[in-house]
Enzyme design. Structure first.
Site, PDB file in Angstrom:
ATOM      1  N   ASN A   8       0.673  -1.189   0.083  1.00  0.00           N
ATOM      2  CA  ASN A   8       0.146   0.008  -0.025  1.00  0.00           C
ATOM      3  C   ASN A   8       0.734   1.186   0.080  1.00  0.00           C
ATOM      4  OD1 ASN A   8      -1.648   2.196   0.748  1.00  0.00           O
ATOM      5  ND2 ASN A   8      -3.033   0.726   2.042  1.00  0.00           N
ATOM      6  N   GLU A  33      -0.667 -12.838   5.829  1.00  0.00           N
ATOM      7  CA  GLU A  33      -1.432 -12.124   6.974  1.00  0.00           C
ATOM      8  C   GLU A  33      -2.122 -13.355   7.739  1.00  0.00           C
ATOM      9  OE1 GLU A  33      -3.797  -8.657   6.469  1.00  0.00           O
ATOM     10  OE2 GLU A  33      -2.280  -7.737   5.261  1.00  0.00           O
ATOM     11  N   ASP A  64      -0.239  -3.464  10.124  1.00  0.00           N
ATOM     12  CA  ASP A  64      -1.359  -4.152  10.007  1.00  0.00           C
ATOM     13  C   ASP A  64      -2.528  -3.265  10.590  1.00  0.00           C
ATOM     14  OD1 ASP A  64      -2.888  -6.171   8.578  1.00  0.00           O
ATOM     15  OD2 ASP A  64      -3.479  -6.901  10.578  1.00  0.00           O
ATOM     16  N   GLY A 139      -8.898   3.827   1.461  1.00  0.00           N
ATOM     17  CA  GLY A 139      -9.652   2.734   2.453  1.00  0.00           C
ATOM     18  C   GLY A 139     -10.848   3.339   2.856  1.00  0.00           C
ATOM     19  N   LYS A 159      -3.967  14.647   8.670  1.00  0.00           N
ATOM     20  CA  LYS A 159      -4.234  13.080   8.953  1.00  0.00           C
ATOM     21  C   LYS A 159      -3.058  12.610   9.897  1.00  0.00           C
ATOM     22  CE  LYS A 159      -5.233   8.317   7.466  1.00  0.00           C
ATOM     23  NZ  LYS A 159      -5.175   7.555   6.179  1.00  0.00           N
TER      24      LYS A 159
END
Ligand SMILES: O=P(O)(O)OP(=O)(O)OP(=O)(O)OC[C@H]1O[C@@H](n2cnc3c(O)ncnc32)[C@H](O)[C@@H]1O
Length: 182
Positions: A8, A33, A64, A139, A159
Site C-alpha cells: 500500500n 497475513e 497491519d 480505504g 491526518k
C-alpha cells in the site's frame, strides 16, 4: 533508513511524511497475513516473514490496520482489507447507517523486525461512521469522521497529526531513538 514492507503506497507515503527526516523506502511485498483476532499478532508474524524475505538487508517494518465498528460488535476488525475488497466501503456504510451506535475505531499495529527481535507499536483513533465524503486518503477514510471532518477531507499532514498510524509511528520513532547506536 527504514524499509516499510507493504503493498500500500499510501501507507508508506504517510510513514515517510511522519518520520522525516528519516528515510522510509517502500518494499512492495505481500507477506502472509495470518488469521488472528488482534492486528498486533498479524503484524508481528508479518514482520518476521518480511525480514527473512528481505534477506538480511536490515530492519523492516510492517503495518497491519484494523477497523472496528462498535454497533457491529467490532466487525470487520482485523479483516478490514477483505471486507473493503469484497463489500466495499459504500456497503459497509449501508450496514452502519442502520445502527444507533456508529462509533468506529482504526487501530494500526506497526511491527519492527531486525532478525534479533520483533517489537510492536499500536495506535488507535476513535470516530464516527458517516456517509462517504472527501477525496483524499484511502480505504475507509471517506466514511470515518473525526471532529467534524472525514479522514478523506484532511490533508496527509492533518491526518498525520491524529491518525492511528501516526500514533503508532510516534511510538516506533521514540523507541528507535532510545536504542543504542550499533
Ligand atoms: O497489508 P499491506 O500490504 O500493508 O496493505 P493493505 O492495504 O492490505 O493493509 P491492511 O491489511 O493493513 O489494511 C486493512 C484495510 O484497512 C484499510 N486501511 C488501512 N489503513 C487505513 C487508513 O489509514 N485509512 C483508511 N483505511 C485504511 C486498507 O485500505 C485496507 O482496506
Amino acid at each position: 533508513m527504514l524499509r516499510f514492507v507493504t503493498t500500500n503506497a499510501e501507507k508508506a507515503a504517510e510513514a515517510q511524511a511522519h518520520l522525516a527526516p528519516m528515510a522510509v523506502e517502500q518494499v512492495d511485498y505481500d507477506y502472509v497475513e495470518v488469521q488472528a483476532a488482534e492486528v498486533a499478532q498479524v503484524a508481528a508474524r508479518g514482520a518476521e516473514e518480511a525480514y527473512e524475505k528481505a534477506d538480511g538487508e536490515g530492519p523492516v517494518i510492517v503495518d497491519d490496520t484494523g477497523f472496528s465498528i462498535r454497533g457491529l460488535d467490532g466487525f470487520p476488525g482485523p479483516y478490514a482489507a477483505y471486507v473493503d475488497d469484497t463489500l466495499g466501503i459504500e456497503r459497509v456504510w449501508s450496514l452502519a447507517s442502520e445502527l444507533a451506535d456508529r462509533h468506529a475505531a482504526f487501530t494500526s499495529a506497526i511491527a519492527y523486525a531486525d532478525g534479533d527481535r520483533v517489537e510492536v507499536f499500536e495506535g488507535t483513533v476513535e470516530g464516527q461512521l458517516v456517509a462517504p465524503r472527501g477525496e483524499g486518503g484511502f480505504g475507509y477514510d471517506p466514511i470515518f469522521e473525526y471532529e467534524g471532518r472525514t479522514f478523506a477531507e484532511l490533508s496527509m499532514d492533518e491526518k498525520n497529526e491524529i491518525s492511528h498510524r501516526a500514533r503508532a509511528l510516534s511510538k516506533l520513532a521514540d523507541w528507535l531513538q532510545s536504542q543504542p547506536i550499533s
